[in-house]
Scaffold this motif. Structure first.
Motif, PDB file in Angstrom:
ATOM      1  N   LEU A   1       0.853  -1.182   0.000  1.00 48.99           N
ATOM      2  CA  LEU A   1       0.000   0.000   0.000  1.00 48.99           C
ATOM      3  C   LEU A   1       0.888   1.231   0.000  1.00 48.99           C
ATOM      4  O   LEU A   1       1.904   1.269   0.694  1.00 48.99           O
TER       5      LEU A   1
ATOM      6  N   VAL B   1      -2.123   5.602   1.167  1.00 53.73           N
ATOM      7  CA  VAL B   1      -3.577   5.520   0.986  1.00 53.73           C
ATOM      8  C   VAL B   1      -4.265   6.501   1.928  1.00 53.73           C
ATOM      9  O   VAL B   1      -4.018   6.499   3.132  1.00 53.73           O
TER      10      VAL B   1
ATOM     11  N   ILE C   1     -14.862   0.034  -2.302  1.00 55.72           N
ATOM     12  CA  ILE C   1     -13.533  -0.039  -2.898  1.00 55.72           C
ATOM     13  C   ILE C   1     -13.523  -1.173  -3.907  1.00 55.72           C
ATOM     14  O   ILE C   1     -13.925  -2.295  -3.594  1.00 55.72           O
TER      15      ILE C   1
ATOM     16  N   SER D   1      -4.380  -6.063  -6.059  1.00 53.67           N
ATOM     17  CA  SER D   1      -4.020  -4.646  -6.049  1.00 53.67           C
ATOM     18  C   SER D   1      -3.781  -4.102  -4.640  1.00 53.67           C
ATOM     19  O   SER D   1      -3.215  -3.026  -4.485  1.00 53.67           O
TER      20      SER D   1
ATOM     21  N   LYS E   1      -6.428  -4.566  -1.966  1.00 56.50           N
ATOM     22  CA  LYS E   1      -7.692  -4.375  -1.240  1.00 56.50           C
ATOM     23  C   LYS E   1      -7.723  -5.191   0.055  1.00 56.50           C
ATOM     24  O   LYS E   1      -8.117  -4.688   1.109  1.00 56.50           O
TER      25      LYS E   1
ATOM     26  N   MET F   1      -8.730   0.764  -6.303  1.00 52.33           N
ATOM     27  CA  MET F   1      -7.398   0.382  -5.854  1.00 52.33           C
ATOM     28  C   MET F   1      -6.612  -0.071  -7.073  1.00 52.33           C
ATOM     29  O   MET F   1      -6.974  -1.042  -7.738  1.00 52.33           O
TER      30      MET F   1
ATOM     31  N   GLY G   1      -0.995  -0.793  -4.857  1.00 53.62           N
ATOM     32  CA  GLY G   1      -1.546  -0.280  -3.613  1.00 53.62           C
ATOM     33  C   GLY G   1      -1.796   1.206  -3.598  1.00 53.62           C
ATOM     34  O   GLY G   1      -1.620   1.863  -2.578  1.00 53.62           O
TER      35      GLY G   1
ATOM     36  N   LEU H   1      -4.658   4.092  -4.004  1.00 49.77           N
ATOM     37  CA  LEU H   1      -6.100   4.263  -3.962  1.00 49.77           C
ATOM     38  C   LEU H   1      -6.479   5.635  -4.506  1.00 49.77           C
ATOM     39  O   LEU H   1      -5.925   6.643  -4.099  1.00 49.77           O
TER      40      LEU H   1
END
Length: 275
Positions: free
Chosen positions: A65, A68, A80, A86, A88, A262, A266, A268
């Motif tokens: 991530l 985010v 989401i 990806s 999530k 997403m 990672g 968003l």
């Protein structure tokens, strides 16, 4: 994780049939509220907020991530979406405190009518989050509906006031999900697919969470059960803040207030549903 809130996660104290491998946790000290000033949130009253959250597994150089940030006002419905792999699921695990972010903050912020914070942010603890993982009925362990809903409750003797409080919470959860017409003595595994999902939700709702997270809530259901669950979620968002991870965008679109994609790596991004 030992909290009974995550009743369907095999990492809890509940017996489970399929193991889930958690992300290696980080220390609570990595939650740095000083980073929150870099993100501007526009909402009133209370908001669930994620600020600059990143996650890098220990011993690797790969970030699952990357910074985010998003905000979800109370009693609203967020969704989401994005490709498998990806990030999530990683994000959901962080929100549920199964793991800790490498950096960033996850908290609840209260605002006045002028849009300014009225107090310091409150960390979102696991006891304030309800989460229903995909196919939650696989983790039902009790012989009847009543025992399933109350599986994680304290077993020690309590005073009359505590018993009344628990009974009221149980009745409210049962009513919220439309299970009042089902016998509490019934075997959970004998319920239809849609009613099993209702029961899964009831187990979380007795905790009255600040945030309810649902992972693919329509997966494996027939068209009627899917429609029933969507109708139920539309009702529940009047009472709760709901965050859903799903590929079923068209069926959920009518009740979504905010949505994010997403992207691989990672990242968003807030984005309208591509339907």
């Amino acid at each position: 994780m030992a909290s009974s809130v995550f009743a369907f996660n095999p990492l809890t104290g509940r017996r489970a049939r399929e193991p889930v491998t958690p992300i290696a946790p980080k220390s609570r000290s990595s939650l740095n509220f000083r980073n929150s000033h870099s993100v501007k949130f526009k909402c009133e009253h209370s908001c669930f907020e994620v600020s600059n959250v990143s996650y890098q597994p220990p011993g690797t150089e790969l970030s699952l991530l990357n910074s985010v940030s998003f905000s979800l006002p109370e009693k609203s419905f967020g969704l989401i979406f994005g490709r498998s792999g990806s990030g999530k699921t990683t994000l959901v695990q962080l929100l549920a405190e199964i793991s800790k972010p490498t950096s960033g903050s996850i908290y609840i912020q209260k605002y006045g009518n002028d849009g300014n914070p009225v107090q310091s942010p409150e960390p979102l603890s696991s006891g304030r989050v309800g989460i229903v993982f995909q196919f939650p009925e696989r983790y039902f362990v009790a012989d009847n509906v009543l025992e399933e809903v109350t599986f994680g409750w304290p077993r020690q003797k309590g005073d009359l006031q505590m018993k009344e409080h628990l009974a009221l919470r149980l009745q409210r959860a049962i009513n919220w999900v439309g299970l009042s017409g089902i016998s509490l003595d019934r075997d959970p595994h004998s319920l239809s697919g849609g009613y099993k999902r209702r029961l899964a939700l009831a187990i979380q709702l007795v905790q009255v969470p600040d945030l309810l997270i649902l992972d693919e809530p329509l997966a494996g259901l027939d068209w009627k059960a899917r429609a029933d669950v969507v109708k139920l979620l539309k009702h529940l968002k009047k009472e709760l803040t709901i965050l859903v991870v799903s590929h079923d965008l068209k069926e959920l679109a009518a009740i979504v207030d905010r949505s994010w994609r997403m992207e691989m790596g990672g990242i968003l991004r807030e984005e309208p549903l591509p339907i």
